[in-house]
Design a protein around this motif. Structure first.
Motif, PDB file in Angstrom:
ATOM      1  N   ALA A   1       0.824  -1.208   0.000  1.00 18.58           N
ATOM      2  CA  ALA A   1       0.000   0.000   0.000  1.00 18.58           C
ATOM      3  C   ALA A   1       0.860   1.261   0.000  1.00 18.58           C
ATOM      4  O   ALA A   1       0.883   2.028   0.957  1.00 18.58           O
ATOM      5  CB  ALA A   1      -0.960  -0.016   1.193  1.00 18.58           C
ATOM      6  N   ILE A   2       1.589   1.445  -1.093  1.00 17.89           N
ATOM      7  CA  ILE A   2       2.458   2.604  -1.249  1.00 17.89           C
ATOM      8  C   ILE A   2       2.274   3.106  -2.670  1.00 17.89           C
ATOM      9  O   ILE A   2       2.022   2.311  -3.567  1.00 17.89           O
ATOM     10  CB  ILE A   2       3.943   2.208  -1.060  1.00 17.89           C
ATOM     11  CG1 ILE A   2       4.142   1.525   0.283  1.00 17.89           C
ATOM     12  CG2 ILE A   2       4.852   3.410  -1.178  1.00 17.89           C
ATOM     13  CD1 ILE A   2       5.580   1.083   0.508  1.00 17.89           C
ATOM     14  N   HIS A   3       2.400   4.418  -2.885  1.00 22.84           N
ATOM     15  CA  HIS A   3       2.308   4.936  -4.246  1.00 22.84           C
ATOM     16  C   HIS A   3       3.439   4.337  -5.079  1.00 22.84           C
ATOM     17  O   HIS A   3       4.608   4.534  -4.765  1.00 22.84           O
ATOM     18  CB  HIS A   3       2.408   6.455  -4.243  1.00 22.84           C
ATOM     19  CG  HIS A   3       1.936   7.066  -5.530  1.00 22.84           C
ATOM     20  ND1 HIS A   3       2.532   6.782  -6.737  1.00 22.84           N
ATOM     21  CD2 HIS A   3       0.919   7.904  -5.804  1.00 22.84           C
ATOM     22  CE1 HIS A   3       1.894   7.445  -7.695  1.00 22.84           C
ATOM     23  NE2 HIS A   3       0.909   8.129  -7.150  1.00 22.84           N
ATOM     24  N   PRO A   4       3.104   3.591  -6.149  1.00 23.21           N
ATOM     25  CA  PRO A   4       4.143   2.874  -6.895  1.00 23.21           C
ATOM     26  C   PRO A   4       5.100   3.812  -7.637  1.00 23.21           C
ATOM     27  O   PRO A   4       6.208   3.411  -7.990  1.00 23.21           O
ATOM     28  CB  PRO A   4       3.347   2.028  -7.889  1.00 23.21           C
ATOM     29  CG  PRO A   4       2.030   2.711  -8.011  1.00 23.21           C
ATOM     30  CD  PRO A   4       1.762   3.369  -6.689  1.00 23.21           C
ATOM     31  N   GLY A   5       4.687   5.038  -7.863  1.00 15.43           N
ATOM     32  CA  GLY A   5       5.518   5.954  -8.642  1.00 15.43           C
ATOM     33  C   GLY A   5       6.568   6.681  -7.823  1.00 15.43           C
ATOM     34  O   GLY A   5       7.392   7.417  -8.361  1.00 15.43           O
ATOM     35  N   ARG A   6       6.535   6.516  -6.511  1.00 17.74           N
ATOM     36  CA  ARG A   6       7.472   7.244  -5.659  1.00 17.74           C
ATOM     37  C   ARG A   6       8.665   6.325  -5.359  1.00 17.74           C
ATOM     38  O   ARG A   6       8.510   5.115  -5.271  1.00 17.74           O
ATOM     39  CB  ARG A   6       6.750   7.639  -4.374  1.00 17.74           C
ATOM     40  CG  ARG A   6       7.285   8.870  -3.714  1.00 17.74           C
ATOM     41  CD  ARG A   6       6.349   9.373  -2.626  1.00 17.74           C
ATOM     42  NE  ARG A   6       5.320  10.260  -3.159  1.00 17.74           N
ATOM     43  CZ  ARG A   6       4.024  10.126  -2.936  1.00 17.74           C
ATOM     44  NH1 ARG A   6       3.577   9.149  -2.189  1.00 17.74           N
ATOM     45  NH2 ARG A   6       3.161  10.970  -3.460  1.00 17.74           N
TER      46      ARG A   6
ATOM     47  N   ASN B   1      11.977   8.672  -1.178  1.00 23.37           N
ATOM     48  CA  ASN B   1      10.994   9.757  -1.100  1.00 23.37           C
ATOM     49  C   ASN B   1       9.771   9.367  -0.282  1.00 23.37           C
ATOM     50  O   ASN B   1       9.200  10.197   0.424  1.00 23.37           O
ATOM     51  CB  ASN B   1      10.564  10.189  -2.503  1.00 23.37           C
ATOM     52  CG  ASN B   1      11.555  11.168  -3.106  1.00 23.37           C
ATOM     53  OD1 ASN B   1      12.265  11.860  -2.373  1.00 23.37           O
ATOM     54  ND2 ASN B   1      11.610  11.207  -4.425  1.00 23.37           N
ATOM     55  N   HIS B   2       9.375   8.096  -0.385  1.00 27.85           N
ATOM     56  CA  HIS B   2       8.249   7.617   0.425  1.00 27.85           C
ATOM     57  C   HIS B   2       8.569   7.805   1.910  1.00 27.85           C
ATOM     58  O   HIS B   2       7.763   8.338   2.677  1.00 27.85           O
ATOM     59  CB  HIS B   2       7.987   6.142   0.111  1.00 27.85           C
ATOM     60  CG  HIS B   2       7.085   5.464   1.094  1.00 27.85           C
ATOM     61  ND1 HIS B   2       5.744   5.774   1.194  1.00 27.85           N
ATOM     62  CD2 HIS B   2       7.322   4.503   2.023  1.00 27.85           C
ATOM     63  CE1 HIS B   2       5.207   5.035   2.152  1.00 27.85           C
ATOM     64  NE2 HIS B   2       6.138   4.254   2.668  1.00 27.85           N
TER      65      HIS B   2
ATOM     66  N   ARG C   1      10.912   9.748   3.183  1.00 29.18           N
ATOM     67  CA  ARG C   1      11.142  11.162   3.510  1.00 29.18           C
ATOM     68  C   ARG C   1       9.829  11.896   3.757  1.00 29.18           C
ATOM     69  O   ARG C   1       9.746  12.748   4.641  1.00 29.18           O
ATOM     70  CB  ARG C   1      11.916  11.845   2.385  1.00 29.18           C
ATOM     71  CG  ARG C   1      13.380  11.502   2.407  1.00 29.18           C
ATOM     72  CD  ARG C   1      14.152  12.341   1.428  1.00 29.18           C
ATOM     73  NE  ARG C   1      15.584  12.186   1.681  1.00 29.18           N
ATOM     74  CZ  ARG C   1      16.513  12.868   1.056  1.00 29.18           C
ATOM     75  NH1 ARG C   1      16.177  13.765   0.143  1.00 29.18           N
ATOM     76  NH2 ARG C   1      17.780  12.683   1.346  1.00 29.18           N
ATOM     77  N   ALA C   2       8.807  11.549   2.954  1.00 33.33           N
ATOM     78  CA  ALA C   2       7.503  12.203   3.145  1.00 33.33           C
ATOM     79  C   ALA C   2       6.940  11.855   4.523  1.00 33.33           C
ATOM     80  O   ALA C   2       6.414  12.721   5.222  1.00 33.33           O
ATOM     81  CB  ALA C   2       6.532  11.793   2.041  1.00 33.33           C
ATOM     82  N   LEU C   3       7.088  10.584   4.913  1.00 31.45           N
ATOM     83  CA  LEU C   3       6.616  10.182   6.252  1.00 31.45           C
ATOM     84  C   LEU C   3       7.439  10.885   7.327  1.00 31.45           C
ATOM     85  O   LEU C   3       6.903  11.392   8.310  1.00 31.45           O
ATOM     86  CB  LEU C   3       6.734   8.664   6.424  1.00 31.45           C
ATOM     87  CG  LEU C   3       5.743   7.804   5.645  1.00 31.45           C
ATOM     88  CD1 LEU C   3       6.052   6.332   5.855  1.00 31.45           C
ATOM     89  CD2 LEU C   3       4.312   8.110   6.075  1.00 31.45           C
TER      90      LEU C   3
ATOM     91  N   ALA D   1       9.101  13.705   7.135  1.00 31.54           N
ATOM     92  CA  ALA D   1       8.830  15.142   7.182  1.00 31.54           C
ATOM     93  C   ALA D   1       7.583  15.442   8.008  1.00 31.54           C
ATOM     94  O   ALA D   1       7.555  16.408   8.773  1.00 31.54           O
ATOM     95  CB  ALA D   1       8.664  15.693   5.767  1.00 31.54           C
TER      96      ALA D   1
ATOM     97  N   TYR E   1      16.092  13.611   7.911  1.00 31.33           N
ATOM     98  CA  TYR E   1      16.276  12.744   6.745  1.00 31.33           C
ATOM     99  C   TYR E   1      17.419  11.742   6.938  1.00 31.33           C
ATOM    100  O   TYR E   1      17.447  10.693   6.317  1.00 31.33           O
ATOM    101  CB  TYR E   1      16.537  13.591   5.493  1.00 31.33           C
ATOM    102  CG  TYR E   1      15.286  14.263   4.951  1.00 31.33           C
ATOM    103  CD1 TYR E   1      14.025  13.932   5.435  1.00 31.33           C
ATOM    104  CD2 TYR E   1      15.374  15.218   3.939  1.00 31.33           C
ATOM    105  CE1 TYR E   1      12.888  14.542   4.944  1.00 31.33           C
ATOM    106  CE2 TYR E   1      14.235  15.833   3.436  1.00 31.33           C
ATOM    107  CZ  TYR E   1      12.997  15.495   3.942  1.00 31.33           C
ATOM    108  OH  TYR E   1      11.869  16.093   3.435  1.00 31.33           O
TER     109      TYR E   1
ATOM    110  N   ARG F   1      11.805   3.213  -7.969  1.00 28.63           N
ATOM    111  CA  ARG F   1      10.372   3.367  -7.745  1.00 28.63           C
ATOM    112  C   ARG F   1       9.805   2.121  -7.072  1.00 28.63           C
ATOM    113  O   ARG F   1      10.149   1.004  -7.441  1.00 28.63           O
ATOM    114  CB  ARG F   1       9.660   3.619  -9.067  1.00 28.63           C
ATOM    115  CG  ARG F   1       9.839   5.020  -9.519  1.00 28.63           C
ATOM    116  CD  ARG F   1       9.404   5.267 -10.941  1.00 28.63           C
ATOM    117  NE  ARG F   1      10.161   6.391 -11.461  1.00 28.63           N
ATOM    118  CZ  ARG F   1       9.897   7.656 -11.132  1.00 28.63           C
ATOM    119  NH1 ARG F   1       8.895   7.937 -10.345  1.00 28.63           N
ATOM    120  NH2 ARG F   1      10.636   8.627 -11.605  1.00 28.63           N
TER     121      ARG F   1
END
Lengths: 262, 305
Positions: free
Chosen positions: B83-88, B92-93, B95-97, B99, B105, B124
């Motif tokens: 359950a993760i955006h496949p394009g990221r 970055n996945h 890092r977004a969490l 942040a 980082y 990706r």
């Protein structure tokens, strides 16, 4: 570590999410290509055909609106940006890790809207001013041009960018309510394209009273015109009504988001 | 510490979780065991504040999840690795969490390293195998160095090396005094990786305890073979024992100890050739406990041992 999650950190996180997927980048590129590219195309055709145009057409010619014609197409691209920003969380299931990190749902939606609206404001205004300037440059010397020193012209160009921003936010709220990319985008497109077609079946007098409330044909058209037609609201009024739609939809979709399971 | 207090969750007429009430303590690995569809994931989502319970409440360290000030610093969770955006990209996945909870980082690179996926950090996520996604999910759970960790079916998709790695990892987390709550539908997995087990079926609490206490309380059987099969059978049945005939000369007796069976045979004057107490395996215990609560049981298909 006594840091706690704040709106600022949510915004940073969402901004990173927005720019770290290809689909957003592509939609932004498409928005520019449609707004500026179609503007170039249409203004070039006008310039070439200008000497063949009738006097009436020449007198009623609007150099601002013709240069901003791409907005009508870019509105679909920004709809996709707004919708995907939330529906992709549902289609991938990522909403769960997002909410585990930011359990305050109001804060999450506020953060997402801040990122979306700021990005779209910049993108919308750059596209709108870009299309305007390039269009006037193509007209210059042959076709009468408009200048930003005219207050109504400046307002129209700014409102064109604002219109795209508000549409992205509106599409976001539909995505938050419906949670399904394809369904949300279909409804967004239907509001812009199908609703006017349905109204076209109504008697003319009813049409005159209702079309002005439609986001695209009514409010959007008025916002991107220097001198809106007689059946439309004024640009400022249209801006206010469209903003009101967005505010109401934000309230409805957020309260549904608070109640429902993720 | 996780506390689930009389939690009930109903979806349109269906009860997914029915009055569950238990505690998960720090310092041990607690297994959350139940057949597929028994409500394990729903319970975990309720603990994480993702789903709203119909009744009752769940708390982590005394607070409802929504009240936690720095959720990732307190609780790490791996629900669904895919359950993760496949394009990221993986980095970055994370890092977004990071942040969102103001985690530096630098920590992202540490957990990537720990999970053994540094080399694919810039790739990706859509291209990841299930095993790699599981490792990324574990990295995400560790981001805030939390005291409470939840893992939903973490061994799914892992190769044998990964399974061993994750077992040792759970153990070390528990040894550091953390609360480790791991769900699985596989008893055998829990037997080797968990200290404490909570068993549920059809959303209902079934039992709770250490692996040893669960096997101890489980009904063993007694295998018995005697000279006069029919006489032995009726003698045992006269004492209200549950007896099943394994074949023409062997019986399997529940509810009685080997001593009792021997005494009954002696009183009936039947010579015994064989008398063996049989301890239930963990799998038997589990099958026994959840037999009535398997959502999608296979009827008519016999499992050969």
């Amino acid at each position: 570590m006594n840091s706690d999650t704040t709106l600022g950190s949510v915004v940073r996180s969402e901004w990173l999410k927005f720019r770290s997927v290809r689909s957003s980048i592509w939609c932004v590129v498409v928005t520019f290509v449609l707004t500026i590219g179609l503007g170039v195309l249409v203004t070039t055709v006008v310039r070439v055909q200008w000497h063949k145009m009738s006097t009436i057409n020449k007198l009623t010619f609007d150099p601002v609106q013709t240069s901003l014609v791409g907005i009508v197409f870019a509105q679909f691209a920004v709809g996709v940006i707004g919708s995907l920003f939330i529906t992709s969380e549902y289609s991938t299931g990522a909403i769960r890790s997002t909410l585990a990190a930011v359990p305050n749902r109001i804060q999450l939606i506020a953060g997402k809207l801040i990122v979306l609206v700021s990005c779209m404001l910049v993108i919308g205004e750059v596209a709108s001013f870009g299309a305007f300037f390039i269009g006037q440059a193509i007209y210059s010397g042959v076709v009468p041009t408009a200048s930003l020193s005219d207050g109504a012209v400046l307002r129209t160009v700014i409102f064109a960018g604002l219109y795209l921003t508000l549409l992205a936010a509106l599409s976001f709220t539909l995505g938050l309510l419906i949670r399904h990319s394809l369904a949300a985008i279909s409804i967004f497109v239907s509001i812009l394209l199908i609703l006017p077609l349905i109204l076209a079946f109504l008697p003319q007098s009813w049409q005159n009273d209702t079309v002005r409330f439609l986001p695209g044909e009514g409010l959007g058209h008025a916002m991107t015109s220097v001198q809106p037609g007689p059946n439309l609201f004024s640009p400022w009024m249209s801006f206010g009504i469209l903003t009101l739609y967005v505010v109401v939809l934000v309230a409805i979709s957020t309260s549904s988001f608070l109640r429902r399971d993720a | 510490m996780i506390k689930v207090e009389h939690v009930t969750k109903r979806y349109e007429g269906m009860t997914a979780v029915d009055d569950l009430d238990f505690e998960v303590l720090p310092g041990v690995v607690t297994g959350f065991l139940g057949p597929n569809g028994s409500g394990k994931s729903t319970t975990m989502r309720i603990i994480l504040g993702l789903d709203h319970p119909t009744k009752g409440q769940a708390t982590v360290k005394g607070k409802r999840y929504q009240e936690l000030r720095d959720p990732l610093h307190e609780v790490g969770a791996l629900l669904d690795a895919k359950a993760i955006h496949p394009g990221r990209t993986a980095r970055n996945h994370l890092r977004a969490l990071a942040a969102s909870n103001r985690i530096p980082y630098k920590r992202v690179d540490e957990v990537l390293e720990f999970a053994g996926i540094s080399s694919v950090a810039h790739k990706r996520v859509g291209n990841f195998s299930l095993g790699m996604s599981q490792r990324l999910g574990i990295a995400a759970a560790l981001l805030g160095d939390p005291e409470v960790l939840l893992f939903d079916e973490p061994v799914n998709g892992l190769d044998p090396e990964g399974i061993r790695w994750i077992r040792e990892f759970f153990r070390s987390l528990a040894n550091e005094g953390r609360t480790v709550f791991v769900s699985s539908h596989l008893m055998s997995e829990m037997a080797v990786s968990a200290d404490q087990i909570i068993v549920i079926g059809r959303g209902k609490f079934i039992t709770q305890g250490s692996i040893d206490s669960l096997t101890a309380t489980a009904k063993g059987t007694v295998f018995v073979r005697g000279a006069n099969h029919q006489q032995l059978l009726s003698a045992l049945r006269a004492k209200n024992a549950t007896v099943s005939e394994l074949n023409d000369e062997a019986l399997s007796v529940s509810d009685l100890s080997a001593e009792e069976v021997g005494q009954i045979a002696f009183d009936a004057g039947v010579a015994l050739f064989e008398l063996t107490p049989q301890r239930a395996s963990l799998e038997d215990v589990f099958m026994d406990l959840t037999a009535d609560s398997v959502e999608y049981g296979s009827s008519g298909v016999r499992h050969e041992q």
